[in-house]
Scaffold this motif. Structure first.
Motif, PDB file in Angstrom:
ATOM      1  N   PHE A  72       1.272   7.778  -4.670  1.00  0.00           N
ATOM      2  CA  PHE A  72       0.170   8.218  -5.528  1.00  0.00           C
ATOM      3  C   PHE A  72      -0.992   7.230  -5.603  1.00  0.00           C
ATOM      4  CE2 PHE A  72       3.675  10.593  -7.913  1.00  0.00           C
ATOM      5  CZ  PHE A  72       3.392  11.798  -7.275  1.00  0.00           C
ATOM      6  N   GLY A  73      -0.874   6.074  -4.986  1.00  0.00           N
ATOM      7  CA  GLY A  73      -1.962   5.108  -5.037  1.00  0.00           C
ATOM      8  C   GLY A  73      -1.987   4.343  -6.349  1.00  0.00           C
ATOM      9  N   PRO A 101      -3.940  11.491 -15.111  1.00  0.00           N
ATOM     10  CA  PRO A 101      -3.764  11.864 -13.691  1.00  0.00           C
ATOM     11  C   PRO A 101      -5.076  12.231 -12.987  1.00  0.00           C
ATOM     12  CG  PRO A 101      -2.402  13.262 -15.128  1.00  0.00           C
ATOM     13  CD  PRO A 101      -3.161  12.349 -16.012  1.00  0.00           C
ATOM     14  N   THR A 102      -6.129  12.513 -13.757  1.00  0.00           N
ATOM     15  CA  THR A 102      -7.414  12.852 -13.128  1.00  0.00           C
ATOM     16  C   THR A 102      -8.030  11.664 -12.380  1.00  0.00           C
ATOM     17  OG1 THR A 102      -8.476  12.406 -15.234  1.00  0.00           O
ATOM     18  CG2 THR A 102      -8.132  14.700 -14.671  1.00  0.00           C
ATOM     19  N   ASN A 103      -7.549  10.435 -12.667  1.00  0.00           N
ATOM     20  CA  ASN A 103      -8.112   9.254 -12.000  1.00  0.00           C
ATOM     21  C   ASN A 103      -7.178   8.649 -10.957  1.00  0.00           C
ATOM     22  OD1 ASN A 103     -10.493   9.182 -13.649  1.00  0.00           O
ATOM     23  ND2 ASN A 103      -9.172   8.503 -15.313  1.00  0.00           N
ATOM     24  N   LEU A 104      -6.039   9.304 -10.769  1.00  0.00           N
ATOM     25  CA  LEU A 104      -4.978   8.782  -9.910  1.00  0.00           C
ATOM     26  C   LEU A 104      -5.442   8.606  -8.459  1.00  0.00           C
ATOM     27  CD1 LEU A 104      -1.901   8.195 -10.032  1.00  0.00           C
ATOM     28  CD2 LEU A 104      -1.527  10.574  -9.397  1.00  0.00           C
ATOM     29  N   GLY A 105      -4.804   7.681  -7.750  1.00  0.00           N
ATOM     30  CA  GLY A 105      -5.088   7.526  -6.321  1.00  0.00           C
ATOM     31  C   GLY A 105      -6.021   6.353  -6.084  1.00  0.00           C
ATOM     32  N   THR A 106      -7.276   6.682  -5.820  1.00  0.00           N
ATOM     33  CA  THR A 106      -8.256   5.626  -5.608  1.00  0.00           C
ATOM     34  C   THR A 106      -8.753   5.047  -6.933  1.00  0.00           C
ATOM     35  OG1 THR A 106      -9.992   7.279  -5.604  1.00  0.00           O
ATOM     36  CG2 THR A 106      -9.123   6.628  -3.467  1.00  0.00           C
ATOM     37  N   GLN A 158     -12.555  14.458  -8.043  1.00  0.00           N
ATOM     38  CA  GLN A 158     -11.238  14.215  -7.481  1.00  0.00           C
ATOM     39  C   GLN A 158     -11.118  12.791  -6.951  1.00  0.00           C
ATOM     40  OE1 GLN A 158     -11.751  17.433  -4.781  1.00  0.00           O
ATOM     41  NE2 GLN A 158     -10.578  18.847  -6.048  1.00  0.00           N
ATOM     42  N   THR A 159      -9.921  12.202  -7.159  1.00  0.00           N
ATOM     43  CA  THR A 159      -9.735  10.805  -6.772  1.00  0.00           C
ATOM     44  C   THR A 159      -8.539  10.621  -5.841  1.00  0.00           C
ATOM     45  OG1 THR A 159      -8.429  10.523  -8.780  1.00  0.00           O
ATOM     46  CG2 THR A 159     -10.729   9.888  -8.907  1.00  0.00           C
ATOM     47  N   LEU A 160      -7.732  11.669  -5.677  1.00  0.00           N
ATOM     48  CA  LEU A 160      -6.496  11.560  -4.891  1.00  0.00           C
ATOM     49  C   LEU A 160      -6.573  12.491  -3.678  1.00  0.00           C
ATOM     50  CD1 LEU A 160      -3.477  10.489  -4.851  1.00  0.00           C
ATOM     51  CD2 LEU A 160      -2.885  12.555  -6.100  1.00  0.00           C
ATOM     52  N   GLY A 161      -5.989  12.044  -2.555  1.00  0.00           N
ATOM     53  CA  GLY A 161      -5.942  12.912  -1.377  1.00  0.00           C
ATOM     54  C   GLY A 161      -7.050  12.628  -0.380  1.00  0.00           C
ATOM     55  N   GLU A 162      -8.012  11.811  -0.777  1.00  0.00           N
ATOM     56  CA  GLU A 162      -9.084  11.396   0.133  1.00  0.00           C
ATOM     57  C   GLU A 162      -9.233   9.885   0.022  1.00  0.00           C
ATOM     58  OE1 GLU A 162     -12.781  14.406   0.168  1.00  0.00           O
ATOM     59  OE2 GLU A 162     -12.080  13.912  -1.831  1.00  0.00           O
ATOM     60  N   SER A 163      -9.641   9.251   1.112  1.00  0.00           N
ATOM     61  CA  SER A 163      -9.883   7.809   1.050  1.00  0.00           C
ATOM     62  C   SER A 163     -11.218   7.559   0.352  1.00  0.00           C
ATOM     63  CB  SER A 163      -9.925   7.223   2.453  1.00  0.00           C
ATOM     64  OG  SER A 163     -11.075   7.696   3.116  1.00  0.00           O
ATOM     65  N   TYR A 182       5.090   7.871 -13.807  1.00  0.00           N
ATOM     66  CA  TYR A 182       4.832   8.642 -12.583  1.00  0.00           C
ATOM     67  C   TYR A 182       6.130   8.966 -11.844  1.00  0.00           C
ATOM     68  CZ  TYR A 182      -0.192   8.640 -13.043  1.00  0.00           C
ATOM     69  OH  TYR A 182      -1.455   8.898 -13.498  1.00  0.00           O
ATOM     70  N   MET A 227      -5.546  19.619  -9.306  1.00  0.00           N
ATOM     71  CA  MET A 227      -6.569  18.689  -9.772  1.00  0.00           C
ATOM     72  C   MET A 227      -7.318  18.009  -8.628  1.00  0.00           C
ATOM     73  SD  MET A 227      -5.478  15.903 -12.572  1.00  0.00           S
ATOM     74  CE  MET A 227      -5.153  16.900 -14.000  1.00  0.00           C
ATOM     75  N   HIS A 228      -6.617  17.718  -7.546  1.00  0.00           N
ATOM     76  CA  HIS A 228      -7.166  16.827  -6.520  1.00  0.00           C
ATOM     77  C   HIS A 228      -7.257  17.479  -5.142  1.00  0.00           C
ATOM     78  CE1 HIS A 228      -7.408  13.331  -9.082  1.00  0.00           C
ATOM     79  NE2 HIS A 228      -6.193  13.525  -9.511  1.00  0.00           N
ATOM     80  N   GLY A 283      -5.764  16.432  -2.548  1.00  0.00           N
ATOM     81  CA  GLY A 283      -4.433  16.362  -1.935  1.00  0.00           C
ATOM     82  C   GLY A 283      -3.522  15.646  -2.906  1.00  0.00           C
ATOM     83  N   ALA A 339      -1.316  13.112  -1.823  1.00  0.00           N
ATOM     84  CA  ALA A 339      -0.891  11.826  -1.270  1.00  0.00           C
ATOM     85  C   ALA A 339      -2.079  10.865  -1.219  1.00  0.00           C
ATOM     86  CB  ALA A 339      -0.315  12.024   0.119  1.00  0.00           C
ATOM     87  N   HIS A 340      -1.810   9.624  -1.596  1.00  0.00           N
ATOM     88  CA  HIS A 340      -2.871   8.609  -1.602  1.00  0.00           C
ATOM     89  C   HIS A 340      -3.283   8.265  -0.174  1.00  0.00           C
ATOM     90  CE1 HIS A 340      -5.287   5.285  -2.864  1.00  0.00           C
ATOM     91  NE2 HIS A 340      -4.529   4.384  -2.262  1.00  0.00           N
ATOM     92  N   LYS A 341      -4.600   8.301   0.076  1.00  0.00           N
ATOM     93  CA  LYS A 341      -5.088   7.953   1.415  1.00  0.00           C
ATOM     94  C   LYS A 341      -6.042   6.756   1.384  1.00  0.00           C
ATOM     95  CE  LYS A 341      -6.381  11.286   4.255  1.00  0.00           C
ATOM     96  NZ  LYS A 341      -7.182  12.502   4.584  1.00  0.00           N
TER      97      LYS A 341
END
Lengths: 362, 169
Positions: A159-160, A166-171, A225-230, B91, B105-106, B108, B110-112
């Protein structure tokens, strides 16, 4: 406590005279980060919040980017001081309203601020006048990496960066530009633009974020969106959307100028007259008049050098700033007198509007 | 067909039927004339079902398992009420609940993006060091001195590597 912030002669948003541009006021990027071994701020007790703030404050103070910066414990700031920092986009509304155990670091030229115990343990923000997504990203990326050398961040390979919401998750990355869009508003196209970019996962908000209205035709546009893209992918997608909006704004202005040239020039002329002569001005009216003055600079009716004055006044005419400068706690009515006086003093120094250039264009 | 359908907002007979593809899923909504107007649905150019549905994203199914995070004590109900998690371990605790939320929401699930390499390698080497020190104490307690000497050397090598890395960064 915040005199150094207000009186700084190097503040990016109010004193930068070089990089102003038509349409784009400023670019901001923020990263949400948390430490691995403490509950998120909302879930933490007082002792945990204070402990986390002390730990982070120590590390941040040592970073070279924070040299000669200032730290403020939110609990020690008055409501008015918090509002001034909010109006300068250095802290968020959430931090303003936070319980004790929250703070903010602000660097010398006010391009970087780090909020501690906001929604997340750390909210890092970099901002710059004009349109510069890439360079702002580079700066914040470097800052984030040097922080990572000292602090164990909450991260999962799946999940990064882990965030409270969760809206800020990832990057954890939110990039935004502040756009001045009078053309799209006057031609009634703004609703269409908002709906179109919403479809692309991009949010449009007013000058002060969520729930604020778009006075002064200023909009804040950012990724949702913050997750799923670099980071790269998010930024390049945003950049292309921003460029499209800017193109639409320029087109809307030309079209409006073609069809309603006299009307627009009259509006600008009258706004200039009001700013030079009004005795009472509320914040809303002032923003809308200043918006027309920024447009006048874009149309070369006012010299380019005055753009930074107008951008500075967008901030200095906000209620908190007017009240802070006036010193005593003054009522809204008295504030409107102070605001009008400030604007009269500023605008009397400007040269007369040059209508000829626009007439040639039209 | 339309006589039987009711507006999903006010239960009046639905006259507007929408189908959209959001995140590769077909979503259908039925609305009456006035709700459709109020939501701006009649403007086919810019309307997005995603907006209409976004408020329900965090509303989780009835009868779902009651989970509490072992680290911070956050419960399913807490998460549903605030939409926020309590700590990093949440999580893992709420992963099954989160998956569909994240999909909506996103871009994807998976974190990239960026990876904090330095922090992660420090965390791994700290964990390794910890394990070795435990093993060393155990070996000494059990008087297995050959093993103890081996663990001591490994600990020293590990510390040296960490120092070297710190200088490099």
């Amino acid at each position: 406590m915040i005199e150094s912030i207000i009186n700084s002669d190097k503040a990016e948003l109010t004193q930068n005279t070089k990089k102003g541009a038509p349409v784009v006021l400023s670019t901001r990027v923020r990263l949400a980060r948390n430490l691995v071994d403490a509950p998120f701020p909302e879930r933490a007790n007082m002792a945990q919040r204070s402990d986390l703030m002390a730990r982070c404050a120590n590390q941040i103070a040592d970073l070279s980017q924070m040299k000669n910066g200032a730290f403020f414990d939110v609990a020690e700031l008055s409501d008015l001081e918090r509002q001034v920092l909010l109006e300068r986009h250095l802290i968020s509304r959430e931090l303003c309203d936070s319980q004790s155990g929250s703070g903010v670091f602000i660097n010398k030229d006010q391009t970087c601020s780090v909020m501690i115990n906001e929604e997340d343990h750390l909210r890092i923000q970099f901002l710059k006048t004009g349109f510069s997504l890439r360079s702002v990203w580079k700066q914040i990326d470097r800052f984030d990496s040097s922080l990572e050398n000292e602090l164990d961040l909450a991260f999962s390979s799946e999940f990064g960066y882990l965030t409270a919401c969760p809206t800020n998750l990832g990057t954890g990355l939110r990039a935004s530009v502040m756009l001045h869009l009078p053309g799209l508003v006057i031609s009634n196209n703004m609703d269409k633009v908002i709906r179109a970019v919403n479809q692309l996962g991009i949010t449009v908000r007013g000058l002060f974020g969520e729930g604020s209205d778009a006075t002064g035709h200023v909009f804040q546009i950012s990724n949702q969106q913050t997750l799923g893209e670099s980071e790269e992918e998010i930024l390049s997608r945003l950049a292309s959307v921003f460029k499209t909006i800017i193109d639409h704004e320029i087109n809307a202005r030309f079209k409006y100028l073609e069809e309603n040239c006299a009307c627009l020039l009259d509006q600008i002329g009258r706004a200039f007259g009001v700013l030079k002569n009004a005795y009472v001005l509320n914040s809303n009216e002032a923003m809308n008049l200043l918006s027309l003055m920024r447009l006048a600079v874009d149309l070369e009716m006012l010299p380019e050098v005055n753009r930074s004055d107008i951008d500075r006044l967008f901030i200095e005419c906000q209620p908190g700033h007017i009240q802070y400068v006036a010193g005593e706690g003054i009522e809204a009515d008295a504030r409107d007198l102070c605001r009008a006086k400030t604007l009269r003093e500023e605008f009397v120094q400007l040269p007369a509007l040059d209508f000829d250039k626009v007439n040639k264009l039209g | 067909m339309s006589e039987n359908l009711k507006c999903s907002h006010c239960n009046k007979p639905a006259t507007v039927h929408l189908t959209q593809i959001v995140n590769n899923k077909i979503i259908k909504v039925d609305l009456c004339e006035s709700c459709a107007q109020a939501k701006g649905v009649t403007d086919s150019e810019g309307y997005s079902l995603a907006d209409l549905l976004s408020k329900t994203n965090l509303t989780l199914e009835k009868g779902e398992a009651r989970i509490a995070c072992p680290d911070c004590g956050l419960t399913t109900a807490d998460f549903r009420r605030t939409g926020r998690l309590g700590c990093a371990a949440c999580y893992r605790s709420f992963v099954t609940l989160l998956q569909p939320v994240l999909e909506d929401m996103h871009a994807g699930t998976a974190h990239k993006g960026k990876i904090p390499k330095v922090a992660l390698s420090r965390q791994t080497s700290m964990a390794k060091l910890n394990d070795l020190e435990n093993a060393l104490h155990r070996a000494i307690a059990e008087e297995a001195y050959e093993d103890a000497a081996k663990f001591r050397d490994e600990i020293q090598a590990c510390k040296k590597a960490a120092e070297y890395e710190a200088i490099q960064s």
